[in-house]
Each structure stands twice: as structure tokens, then as C-alpha cells.
Motif scaffolding. Structure first.
Motif, PDB file in Angstrom:
ATOM      1  N   ARG A   3     -55.526  -2.669 -44.525  1.00  0.00           N
ATOM      2  CA  ARG A   3     -54.746  -3.744 -44.367  1.00  0.00           C
ATOM      3  C   ARG A   3     -55.534  -4.639 -42.780  1.00  0.00           C
ATOM      4  N   ARG A   9     -60.019  -5.801 -39.169  1.00  0.00           N
ATOM      5  CA  ARG A   9     -59.506  -4.929 -40.496  1.00  0.00           C
ATOM      6  C   ARG A   9     -59.533  -3.337 -39.800  1.00  0.00           C
ATOM      7  N   PHE A  59     -49.891  -7.815 -37.175  1.00  0.00           N
ATOM      8  CA  PHE A  59     -49.991  -6.325 -37.135  1.00  0.00           C
ATOM      9  C   PHE A  59     -48.906  -5.540 -36.631  1.00  0.00           C
ATOM     10  N   SER A 114     -55.454   1.322 -43.727  1.00  0.00           N
ATOM     11  CA  SER A 114     -54.603   1.143 -44.979  1.00  0.00           C
ATOM     12  C   SER A 114     -55.637   0.009 -45.609  1.00  0.00           C
ATOM     13  N   ILE A 132     -52.530  -1.886 -50.400  1.00  0.00           N
ATOM     14  CA  ILE A 132     -52.499  -2.166 -49.239  1.00  0.00           C
ATOM     15  C   ILE A 132     -51.354  -2.173 -48.216  1.00  0.00           C
ATOM     16  N   GLY A 133     -50.438  -3.005 -48.864  1.00  0.00           N
ATOM     17  CA  GLY A 133     -48.689  -3.082 -48.221  1.00  0.00           C
ATOM     18  C   GLY A 133     -48.517  -1.561 -48.164  1.00  0.00           C
ATOM     19  N   PHE A 157     -50.585   0.532 -45.156  1.00  0.00           N
ATOM     20  CA  PHE A 157     -49.983  -0.392 -44.067  1.00  0.00           C
ATOM     21  C   PHE A 157     -48.689  -0.088 -43.844  1.00  0.00           C
ATOM     22  N   ASP A 172     -52.277  -7.895 -49.923  1.00  0.00           N
ATOM     23  CA  ASP A 172     -51.066  -6.667 -49.836  1.00  0.00           C
ATOM     24  C   ASP A 172     -50.639  -5.719 -50.974  1.00  0.00           C
ATOM     25  N   ASP A 187     -53.420 -13.742 -47.423  1.00  0.00           N
ATOM     26  CA  ASP A 187     -53.492 -12.038 -46.399  1.00  0.00           C
ATOM     27  C   ASP A 187     -52.334 -11.351 -47.071  1.00  0.00           C
TER      28      ASP A 187
END
Length: 510
Positions: free
Chosen positions: A161, A155, A186, A159, A291-292, A295, A280, A276
Motif C-alpha cells: 500500500r 510505501r 494509513f 502489503s 493491496i486493499g 493492507f 487497492d 491510490d
């Protein structure tokens, strides 16, 4: 507050309404109506004096003395609430209920500071600066059987993510492979990663934060260029990487309830990858964007990936046992029978097992989940079964070939036909000869040839193999279409008409 507002509004709407009528209308006492008309704020609640506790008050000083004295004794030998109650009864003849003593002890421990209240300091994480890693476990239905699998989680602290992937083990090979897949997911590498004292990374915990690290983990860290931070052992260390600790439970509740039922581990990881992707769009409490979106801004701050990925496979030497198997993590994998009693090199990851004789790969299998499993290939035992055809019907490798679909109904029909015509031993040897041909001929062609043999009654394995070879080479060649722009280069096909004219003219001469 709302009641007072309603009463005051009614009086403003109808100034002639009486206090008694307002009290009846709202179902309250006239005193409450007068208070509402006098002030928009309700009066404070009446404070009552502390109630006397005649049962426990005589023993307060004795109990406090015992609790304070516990600070100087080992933790496992301190007074419990029950022990306090027992001593009061036995040593002082007190007449008090156990629940009364337990409530007093619980409150008193907090008042005199015997219960630690841990305070956490808010943290800020720069983009790409930190990540956290841990394993979590969960149950799944895999190929019809309930099994326990482990989920590797990395993690990003800025962010939020996270990358999740499930393996059948949490050994070092899964730990290393999880890092490789996470970095690829990532598209970069965080500068520092926090860990608890996982055995794949830490061989021994020393004083403070010093650790004896495994060579493979040091190689992984050197390859990708990140720094590591090891949390203190125990519950306190969990708070030092609370982001990933909470993420494991959240993801498990959000995406793995109800218990997933899948056919294979790859299907399970596709389900996890979909989770996952769905996360986002989630907004973490206290963050301003999804989160998206966060990130997307953090990705540029991650360190770039090296040109080559880290080789996460573990390589070991294994001796082939008398059943033509090698043992890896309490599971067995087959190799060709000619390697029995030899030592071979085995390279295994969290998902695959490959067995090498020097530079040659002699067997490749999917990694088994659980313990005491056998992963066997029927092809590895064919030479032995030629000499021992009676072992064929009950062979574990045959049962696994049936379950995987490699041993088809066409094989079974041909085998049944040859045993009826030739007897069990000779019929089984005929099938084995056809199975050996799978190493050089296309699978589909052999299936068609076996079906034709079972229908026609010509069951000789040599005839089946010749028919399969004919089917493999009997292909019709179709001319490739010519592109329109190449048509201008076409020329007419040559003819011999001019030569024929010369011959005719020559014969006409005297």
C-alpha cells in the motif's frame, strides 16, 4: 512437438496412409514423418562445432591479457572495446573490424568474471514492520502552464500500500508534511522507515551507515516513535529500497500519463488520491490478495498515532522589503504596507505561508510553485495606492486580483464610471475607499451597492458604503417553526376583555 502429434494422430486414424502421403499432407520431408512415427519426442537438434574465428583468434591472448590487467588499474582508465581495437591496429598491425573486437570483448569480460552479476536475496516483511520513503518528479499542466512538481511517496513493504502526494517543492517542509499526511492516511505508523540520503533528513553522510541528521527530522522521528534506516549512497542503496523506487515509476506511468492538466495543486492531489484508491484492487506479483485486502490485515500491526499531529511548518524570521514582501525559497509574498522594513516571523509548509507579527497573523497565502514568483494581495497595498493612485492600473497585485476573481467586473464598472465622472486620480481614490470597506462589510453587499451606484450615477464612495451597510443589516426575521410535540404548551394570547368588563361595570354603579 505439435507437428509430431498431428502426424501420429493421422496414422492412428488411417493406418493405411503412406509415409509419402503424410509428408505431402503436412509439407515436411519423409524423414521427418518416419521420425514422428518412431517416437513422440522430436530428436535433439544437431550440435555444430564451434566456428573458427580467423580474424580475432590470433589476438585472443593479447586481448585477454589487457582485460585481466585492467583489474589492477583505476576504473576510469581501463580498456574500452574501441581502445582494444585501436591498439591492435597500431601496435600489432591487425586487420580486424571494430565490431568483431567489441563483440569478443563484451563476451570475454563475462567469461573471465570481469563483469559483476549482482544477486539479490528475497526478503520477507512482517506486517507493519517496514516502510520506504522517496521523492519522484513529474510534469503537469498547472493553470495553463507546464511546471515540474515533486511527489512524496511512502510505501508499506508488507502489503505494498502506497501513499502519494504532490508538492511544489521537495524541501524539508514538504518532507515533513508528507510524513504527517502519510501517517494519517494509513491510520498508523510503521516501526521502521528506509530512506536514501535525502537532504531534509541527512546533513552529512559519515562512514558506513552513520549520518548527521537534521534536528527537525529527529523531532519528527521522536514524535511518532519510528526507527530510521539509511541506505548506502549510490546505485547500491537504491536496491535496498527497491519497492518505493519501482512504485514511483509505476504510479507515474499508470496514473500520470497523459500529462495531467489541472487548475491548482489541490485538484492534482485529488487526481492522485483517486489513483491510490484505484490501486487497492491491484494484485502485486507474488501476492495472494489485492493491496486493499492485505493492507486491511496490516493496519492493525501499525503503531498508533499520537494524540497531536507533528507540526511540519518551518518557522523563520524575514525582513519585509521596500515592496512590502517577504522572500521564501526565492518566491515573494506580500504583507500589509505598514510592516515595511520590519522583521516578521514566517511559518511555511509545503502548501501555505503565514506571516506573523508576534501572535497576530498579518498575511496568509498559498505556497507558490517554481521560483521567482510573486503572490500579492491587493488589500495590502490600498493605503499606499491612496497616496499613489496612478500606480493602480499597472499594479501586479491588481492583475493577480483580477485573475483570481477577487476584483470583479462590478469593481471595474464602478471604477470606469468614477474615472469618467471624477477624473483618473479622484475616481481611483473613490474605488480604493470602497475596496477598504471590504475589510468590514460583506463582499456581496458591496458588489450590489457598486452595481446600483454605476446604474444610478450616484458614485460617491460614502453613498456606496452606506448602501452596502444597509443591505448587510436589512434582514427579515422569520419565526422558527415550532415542533409538534411542543404545541401542548401553547397558551392563548392574553386579552384585556375582563378588565374592560370591570371598567364597564364600575361606570354603571350609582
Amino acid at each position: 512437438m505439435e507437428l509430431f502429434e498431428t502426424i501420429r494422430r493421422d496414422r492412428r486414424t488411417d493406418p493405411a496412409v503412406s509415409v509419402r502421403e503424410l509428408a505431402v499432407r503436412h509439407g515436411v520431408h519423409r524423414r521427418t514423418v518416419r521420425q514422428a512415427l518412431a517416437s513422440a519426442l522430436p530428436p535433439p537438434r544437431k550440435e555444430y562445432p564451434t566456428r573458427a574465428r580467423p580474424a580475432i583468434d590470433p589476438w585472443r591472448e593479447i586481448i585477454d591479457g589487457w582485460l585481466i590487467g585492467d583489474q589492477d588499474v583505476p576504473r576510469k582508465q581501463r580498456h574500452t572495446a574501441r581502445r582494444v581495437w585501436q591498439r591492435l591496429l597500431a601496435e600489432h598491425g591487425a586487420r580486424v573490424a571494430e565490431v568483431t573486437v567489441s563483440r569478443y570483448v563484451a563476451a570475454r569480460r563475462v567469461e573471465i568474471g570481469l563483469v559483476d552479476r549482482e544477486v539479490f536475496v528475497p526478503q520477507v516483511h512482517a506486517p507493519g514492520a517496514e516502510a520506504e520513503v522517496d521523492f519522484g518528479e513529474f510534469e503537469t499542466g498547472l493553470a495553463g502552464s507546464p511546471v515540474k512538481v515533486w511527489m512524496f511517496v511512502m510505501r508499506l513493504s508488507h502489503s505494498g500500500r502506497a501513499f502519494h502526494v504532490a508538492y511544489g517543492t521537495q524541501a524539508q517542509e514538504a518532507f515533513l508534511q508528507g510524513h504527517v499526511e502519510a501517517f494519517n492516511h494509513f491510520g498508523g505508523v510503521p516501526a521502521l522507515i528506509r530512506y536514501d540520503n535525502l537532504k531534509p533528513a541527512v546533513i552529512r553522510v559519515l562512514k558506513g551507515r552513520d549520518r548527521v541528521e537534521s534536528d527537525r527530522f529527529i523531532a519528527l522521528r521522536s514524535h511518532y516513535g519510528f526507527d530510521s534506516f539509511f541506505c548506502i549512497p549510490g546505485k547500491g542503496g537504491a536496491h535496498e529500497k527497491g519497492g518505493v523506487e519501482g512504485e514511483i515509476g509505476r504510479f507515474r506511468r499508470r496514473h500520470l500519463v497523459p500529462v495531467p492538466t489541472v487548475a491548482c495543486l489541490a485538484e492534482l492531489n485529488n487526481l492522485i488520491a483517486a489513483g491510490d484508491a484505484a490501486d487497492d484492487s491491484r494484485v502485486i506479483t507474488g501476492h495472494a490478495a489485492t493491496i486493499g485486502a492485505e493492507f486491511a490485515g496490516e493496519a492493525a500491526s501499525l503503531m498508533s498515532l499520537p494524540v497531536e499531529a507533528f507540526d511540519a511548518a518551518v518557522s523563520e524570521q524575514r525582513r519585509v522589503d521596500h515592496r512590502s514582501r517577504v522572500s521564501i525559497r526565492q518566491n515573494h509574498y506580500s504583507v500589509p504596507a505598514r510592516y515595511v522594513a520590519r522583521r516578521l516571523t514566517v511559518r511555511f509548509t509545503a502548501t501555505t505561508v503565514t506571516i506573523h507579527d508576534g501572535g497576530k497573523v498579518v498575511a496568509a497565502h498559498e505556497r507558490a510553485i517554481g521560483r521567482y514568483q510573486q503572490v500579492l494581495s491587493l488589500d495590502h497595498y490600498l493605503e499606499v495606492l491612496t497616496r499613489k493612485p496612478g500606480a493602480m492600473p499597472g499594479a501586479t497585485a491588481l492583475a493577480q486580483a483580477r485573475a483570481s476573481g477577487m476584483f470583479t467586473p462590478s469593481h471595474q464598472r464602478y471604477w470606469d464610471a468614477t474615472r469618467r465622472a471624477l477624473g483618473d486620480a479622484r475616481g481611483t481614490k473613490a474605488l480604493i475607499e470602497v475596496l477598504l470597506a471590504h475589510r468590514t462589510l460583506p463582499h456581496a453587499c458591496l458588489i450590489e451597492a457598486m452595481d446600483a451606484a454605476a446604474t444610478s450615477g450616484i458614485l460617491s464612495p460614502e453613498v456606496v458604503i452606506i448602501d452596502a451597510r444597509r443591505r448587510a443589516t436589512d434582514t427579515t426575521v422569520h419565526p422558527a417553526p415550532v415542533a409538534p410535540e411542543l404545541l401542548r404548551y401553547d397558551r392563548p394570547a392574553p386579552t384585556l376583555s375582563g378588565y374592560d368588563a370591570l371598567l364597564t361595570h364600575r361606570k354603571a354603579l350609582p
